[in-house]
Design an enzyme around this catalytic site. Structure first.
Site, PDB file in Angstrom:
ATOM      1  N   GLY A 148       7.586  39.803   3.357  1.00 47.55           N
ATOM      2  CA  GLY A 148       6.552  39.316   4.260  1.00 47.55           C
ATOM      3  C   GLY A 148       5.368  40.263   4.284  1.00 47.55           C
ATOM      4  O   GLY A 148       4.218  39.842   4.254  1.00 47.55           O
ATOM      5  N   GLU A 184       4.427  45.470  11.225  1.00 47.45           N
ATOM      6  CA  GLU A 184       4.040  46.491  10.247  1.00 47.45           C
ATOM      7  C   GLU A 184       3.261  47.619  10.907  1.00 47.45           C
ATOM      8  O   GLU A 184       3.406  48.786  10.537  1.00 47.45           O
ATOM      9  CB  GLU A 184       3.235  45.861   9.110  1.00 47.45           C
ATOM     10  CG  GLU A 184       3.922  44.714   8.392  1.00 47.45           C
ATOM     11  CD  GLU A 184       5.341  45.027   7.946  1.00 47.45           C
ATOM     12  OE1 GLU A 184       5.640  46.191   7.603  1.00 47.45           O
ATOM     13  OE2 GLU A 184       6.172  44.093   7.948  1.00 47.45           O
TER      14      GLU A 184
END
Length: 853
Positions: free
Chosen positions: A262, A299
C-alpha cells in the site's frame, strides 16, 4: 524446492559487523544504473574474520578496501552474498556495481514504475541495489547522490534533507541528500522522474517549519488535495495524542502505479501505491477517501513507531506494524465516527485474520520461523497485532498507556528493539505484570470463550471457559489474559451495569447481586479478539435495546448468521429476526451506523463457522433472506432510498457519506427482488450520480440483475475511464466479482483488455485477486476456478513472486472443502508446488497448505 531455507528466531545472532556511514552515488541511465557504495564499517565481533554482505543478482564492477582495489582472490561472490576476506577491525569499503531497474518486474530494490525510478526495500530489497549488511539491526547514517538526465528526470529525491544540487555538461544533473538519523537499509529510498508536485507546509507545536510535498504523474496534482489534508491532520494528531513532532524540515510523498504494498514509510520520503494518494469525486469512492486518510496517517506515524525505533529482526515486525495500525485506527476514529470505525476494523479482522487463524497459514503475531519474510506481512501481524495493542491500552487505561509510550520513546529512540522491550515499557509504566499477556505474541489461532449463565436466589453467575486452539503443529497452548467488557440490561433494555472483567484462567466465575436475571451484552467494543460461544442468546432483544454500538451490531450479525444457517437446514425464517430488522429500519440512528446494522452477514462470516463449506447452500440461504426482507419492507426501503438519494452531492462530510452508505444499502437489498423496477433505479443512479461511490454501487447491482443494462453501463464506464488505471481497477473488480453465468470466461477475456497489465500489482489484485474471493466461481464444482488461479500463480511467480504468493493464499480454505472440491484443489496445489524454479514465496504458502490438509 529443496533449497528453500527456513529461518528461525531462535537462531538470531547479533551482527558481526555494523555500518556507521553509507555514502551512495547512483548514476541513472536508461539501460542500467551504476551504484557506488562507500561504507565505514566496524567489526562488532572481534573473532570474525570475513565480512559477509547480502548481494542478490548484482553485477560487480570493482571493490576497494581502504582505497586499495581488491584482486579477485580477496573476495568471493556467492549466490546471495559477497564475502570480503580477512578484514580489519575498522575500515572503509567502496563497492561499484551495476543493476538493471527496467528489467526488475519483482518490484523489489530499484525498479521503474512507468517512467519513474523508485525503490521498495522492505524487507530485503536493498541487497538487490548494492552489497550491504541488509538487516534491520544495522543502522547507518546515509548520504545519497543521484545523477540523471535533466530532461527526463528533473526531480531527484532521497531520504532526509537536500545538501547540494549541481549540473553537468552532458545534460545531466545531480542532487545530494543527507539523512542525519541512523536507519536500517530497508528505510532507504530514491525516486527519479518528471513529476508534478503539490506543495504545502506545516508548523509543528514547537514552531518548526516543515515543507510538505506530494509528487505524482503530471496531470494528477488536483487529486492530491485529500492526501495532503490527511497528512497535516495526522501530524497534528500525533502531536496531541503522543507528543510526537516531526523531526526533519522536509516531508516528501511520491505516488507510483506499480507497487507491491500500500505504501512505504522510508525516512522523509514515503513511496505510495497511487491508489492511496490520488482521489477526487469523479474517480474515487468514499471508501477510497477513507483508505487514503488511514494509509497516509499510518506511514506518517511510522516515523516514530518504525523509523526512530525500529525492529531488531523481522520476527519483531508486529512491533512496528501492529502498533502503527492501532495508531492509525484511533486517528480515523477521532476524525470520523468512533462507532463505525470500530465496526469496520473488526469486520476487516474477521474477514481476513480469523480466516488466517483457522488455516494452515495460522501463526502468532510474532512468528518463530519463515522461509520468505514477505509472506508474513499478514493480517495476523498487522490487524491482530493492533488488537493486542488495543487490549494493552484497555488494561492500562489512557493515562498509563501514554506514560508507557513516553517511556518507550525515551528509552529506545534510535535503536532496533524487540516486542519484549515494548512490553517492558508497558509493564513498568503501566504498573502491571504482563507475563501471561505475552502469550498473545507467541500463540496462534483465535481463542473461544464458552459463556454460561445462571440466576438463583438473587445472584447472577457468569461462567467463562477459555478454549485455546492447538497450534498448527498440534501442540497445546495456554489460556490468555485479556480484558472483557460486559454490560447487563434489565427486561426493558435499561443498562444496569457495565464492567471490564479481567480474564486469565481457563475457567472463571463472576457473581452479580440482582433481583432479576439480566440480559448479557458481552465483549462490548470487541474488547478482545475472541469468538464468543453463548448457550443462551438474546440477539433480537439486543438488536433493539443494547446501548453499546458494537454489541448491537454484533447481535444483528449473529442473529443473521443464525437465521441463514437455519435456512440452510430447510427451516423457515424466524419472525423475531424479521421484526428486529424492521425495528432497525425504523430507528433514528446515525445513518452510517444504521447502514452497518442493516448489512447481512458475509459469505466469509458464514463459511468460518462450517466444518465443511457448502457455498451453494450459503448463497441460496442468503438470497432467500434478502428477498424476504426486501419484499416485506419494500416501501420502507424505498422511502429511505428516496430520502437520502442526492445524485448531485459530492461532499465528503459525515452526513453526505452516511447518506450514500444507507441508500446504497437499501438499493442493494431491493435489488435481490431482481425486478425491472430495481434495474431501472440502479441504471438511473449510474447515469445521474456524480460520485464514484454511487456509480460503483449501481454497476454492481446492474451486473448481477440485468445483463442488458449492465452491458451498456459497463461500456460507457470503460470508454470514459479506460485511460485511468485506478478507476479501471474498479471495473475489473466489479466484473470479477459477478455472480452471473460465464464470469470466469469473462475474467479470462479481460486479461486482453488494453487497460490490463500483469506487471501492475493493483490490476492483478483487481482482476485475479477479486476472482479468488468470488466463491461461487472460484470454487466451481468442475475445478475450472482452481485451474485458472493456479495457472496465474505459476505465470505471475516468474514476474513477481510476492504477488503470486498473495494469490496462493486463496487456497488456504482447502481443509474446509467437500471431498470433490478438495480433490480438484489438491491437483492444482501439487501442480503449483512441483513447478520448476518456483519461488520460495509461493512454495512456503502452498507447501504449508498441502502439509496441513
Amino acid at each position: 524446492m529443496s533449497e528453500a531455507k527456513t529461518i528461525y528466531l531462535k537462531d538470531y545472532k547479533a551482527p558481526e559487523f555494523t555500518v556507521k556511514t553509507c555514502d551512495l552515488v547512483f548514476e541513472l541511465f536508461e539501460e542500467y544504473t551504476q551504484v557506488t557504495n562507500l561504507m565505514q564499517i566496524v567489526k562488532m565481533d572481534k573473532s570474525a574474520k570475513d565480512l559477509v554482505l547480502d548481494s542478490v543478482e548484482l553485477e560487480l564492477v570493482e571493490i576497494h578496501l581502504n582505497d586499495v582495489k581488491l584482486e579477485e582472490e580477496r573476495y568471493v561472490v556467492e549466490k546471495e552474498s559477497l564475502r570480503v576476506l580477512d578484514v580489519e577491525d575498522e575500515f572503509k569499503l567502496i563497492i561499484i556495481n551495476k543493476i538493471y531497474p527496467h528489467r526488475n518486474s519483482e518490484l523489489e530494490g530499484l525498479y521503474k514504475s512507468g517512467n519513474i525510478f523508485c525503490t521498495q526495500n522492505e524487507p530485503e530489497g536493498f541487497r538487490r541495489i548494492t552489497p550491504y549488511i541488509d538487516r534491520p539491526d544495522v543502522m547507518a547514517v546515509f548520504k545519497t547522490t543521484l545523477v540523471a538526465s535533466r530532461e527526463k528526470y528533473p526531480v531527484l529525491l532521497s531520504n532526509g534533507n537536500t545538501e547540494s544540487n549541481f549540473k553537468l555538461d552532458d545534460g545531466r544533473h545531480g542532487v545530494t541528500w543527507s539523512d542525519p538519523y541512523p536507519k536500517p537499509s530497508y528505510l532507504f529510498a530514491l525516486v527519479a522522474g518528471d513529476l508534478g508536485v503539490v506543495k504545502d507546509k506545516y508548523i509543528t507545536a514547537s514552531g518548526k517549519y516543515v515543507r510538505l510535498n506530494i509528487y505524482t504523474d503530471k496531470g494528477n496534482e488536483s487529486k492530491c488535495k485529500h492526501a495532503m489534508k490527511s497528512l497535516k491532520e495526522a501530524m497534528q494528531w500525533d502531536e496531541e495524542k503522543y507528543g510526537r513532532e516531526y523531526d526533519l524540515s522536509l516531508y516528501n510523498i511520491v505516488a507510483v502505479d506499480s507497487f507491491n504494498m500500500g505504501a512505504m514509510e522510508n525516512k522523509g520520503l514515503n513511496i505510495f501505491n497511487s491508489a492511496y494518494v490520488l482521489a477526487d469525486e469523479d474517480t474515487a469512492t468514499d471508501a477510497n477517501f477513507m483508505g487514503i486518510q488511514s494509509v497516509i496517517a499510518h506511514e506518517y506515524f511510522h516515523n516514530w513507531t518504525g523509523n526512530r525505533i525500529t525492529c531488531r529482526d523481522w520476527f519483531q515486525l508486529t512491533l512496528k506494524e501492529g502498533l502503527t495500525v492501532f495508531r492509525d485506527q484511533c486517528f480515523s476514529a477521532d476524525l470520523n465516527s468512533k462507532e463505525v470505525q470500530r465496526i469496520e476494523d473488526v469486520k476487516a479482522l474477521r474477514e481476513r485474520q480469523f480466516v488466517e487463524d483457522n488455516s494452515p497459514m495460522a501463526h502468532p503475531i510474532q512468528p518463530d520461523s519463515y522461509m520468505a519474510i514477505n509472506n508474513f506481512y499478514t493480517a495476523t501481524v498487522y490487524e491482530k497485532g493492533a488488537e493486542v495493542i488495543r487490549m494493552l491500552h484497555t488494561l492500562l487505561g489512557e493515562q498509563k498507556y501514554r506514560k508507557a509510550m513516553d517511556l518507550y520513546f525515551d528509552t529506545f529512540d534510535a535503536q532496533a528493539v524487540r516486542t519484549d522491550d515494548f512490553l517492558w515499557a508497558m509493564s513498568k509504566a503501566g504498573e502491571m505484570n504482563l507475563e501471561q499477556f505475552k502469550r498473545w505474541y507467541h500463540q496462534s489461532g483465535t481463542p473461544k470463550l464458552d459463556v454460561d449463565e445462571k440466576f438463583e436466589d438473587g445472584t447472577y453467575t457468569l461462567t467463562l471457559i477459555q478454549k485455546i486452539p492447538h497450534a498448527v503443529d498440534g501442540s497445546e497452548q495456554k489460556p490468555h489474559f485479556f480484558p472483557l467488557k460486559i454490560g447487563l440490561l434489565d427486561e426493558s433494555g435499561k443498562e444496569i451495569l457495565e464492567k471490564t472483567l479481567l480474564i486469565s484462567k481457563e475457567k472463571e466465575e463472576f457473581l452479580f447481586k440482582t433481583s432479576f436475571k439480566p440480559v448479557l451484552s458481552i465483549n462490548r467494543d470487541f474488547s478482545a479478539p475472541i469468538i464468543i460461544d453463548q448457550k443462551e442468546t438474546h440477539y433480537g432483544f439486543l438488536m433493539k435495546h443494547d446501548t453499546n454500538s458494537f454489541a448491537k451490531y454484533e447481535a444483528a450479525q449473529l442473529f443473521g448468521i443464525q437465521i441463514i444457517e437455519s435456512l440452510m437446514q430447510g427451516n423457515d425464517i424466524n419472525d423475531e429476526y424479521v421484526r428486529a430488522y424492521g425495528h432497525i429500519l425504523e430507528s433514528d440512528l446515525d445513518i452510517s451506523y444504521k447502514a452497518l446494522l442493516l448489512e447481512l452477514p458475509s459469505i466469509s462470516a458464514l463459511m468460518q463457522r462450517q466444518n465443511v463449506v457448502d457455498f451453494e447452500l450459503i448463497y441460496d440461504a442468503i438470497e432467500k433472506l434478502q428477498k424476504h426482507l426486501a419484499s416485506l419492507y419494500k416501501e420502507k426501503l424505498l422511502e429511505i432510498y428516496s430520502k437520502f438519494h442526492n445524485p448531485l452531492c459530492v461532499d465528503l462530510d459525515a452526513n453526505s457519506i452516511g447518506s450514500r452508505s444507507i441508500k446504497n444499502r437499501c438499493l442493494k437489498l431491493l435489488s435481490s427482488l431482481k425486478s425491472n423496477e430495481m434495474a431501472v433505479m440502479a441504471n438511473e443512479q449510474y447515469s445521474n450520480s456524480l460520485t464514484m461511490t454511487d456509480k460503483v454501487a449501481a454497476l454492481d447491482i446492474l451486473e448481477n440483475i440485468s445483463s442488458e443494462y449492465s452491458a451498456v453501463a459497463f461500456k460507457h464506464f470503460h470508454d470514459k475511464y479506460r485511460q485511468n488505471t485506478l478507476v479501471m481497477n474498479k471495473y475489473f473488480s466489479l466484473l470479477a466479482a459477478s455472480h452471473r453465468e460465464g464470469t470466469l470466461e469473462r475474467v479470462i477475456a479481460l486479461q486482453k483488455d488494453a487497460a490490463y497489465n500483469e506487471l501492475v500489482p493493483n490490476l492483478v489484485r483487481s482482476l485475479v485477486g477479486t476472482f479468488t474471493r468470488n466463491y461461487k466461481y472460484f470454487h466451481a464444482k468442475d475445478g475450472s476456478g482452481y485451474k485458472f488461479v493456479a495457472d496465474k500463480i505459476i505465470d505471475i511467480d516468474k514476474i513477481n513472486p510476492q504477488m503470486a504468493s498473495s494469490l496462493a493464499g486463496a487456497f488456504k480454505i482447502y481443509k474446509k472443502l467437500n471431498v470433490q472440491n478438495k480433490k480438484m484443489m489438491k491437483v492444482e496445489l501439487e501442480r503449483v508446488v512441483s513447478t520448476h524454479s518456483l519461488s520460495k514465496n509461493v512454495y512456503e504458502i502452498v507447501s504449508k497448505i498441502i502439509k496441513n490438509q
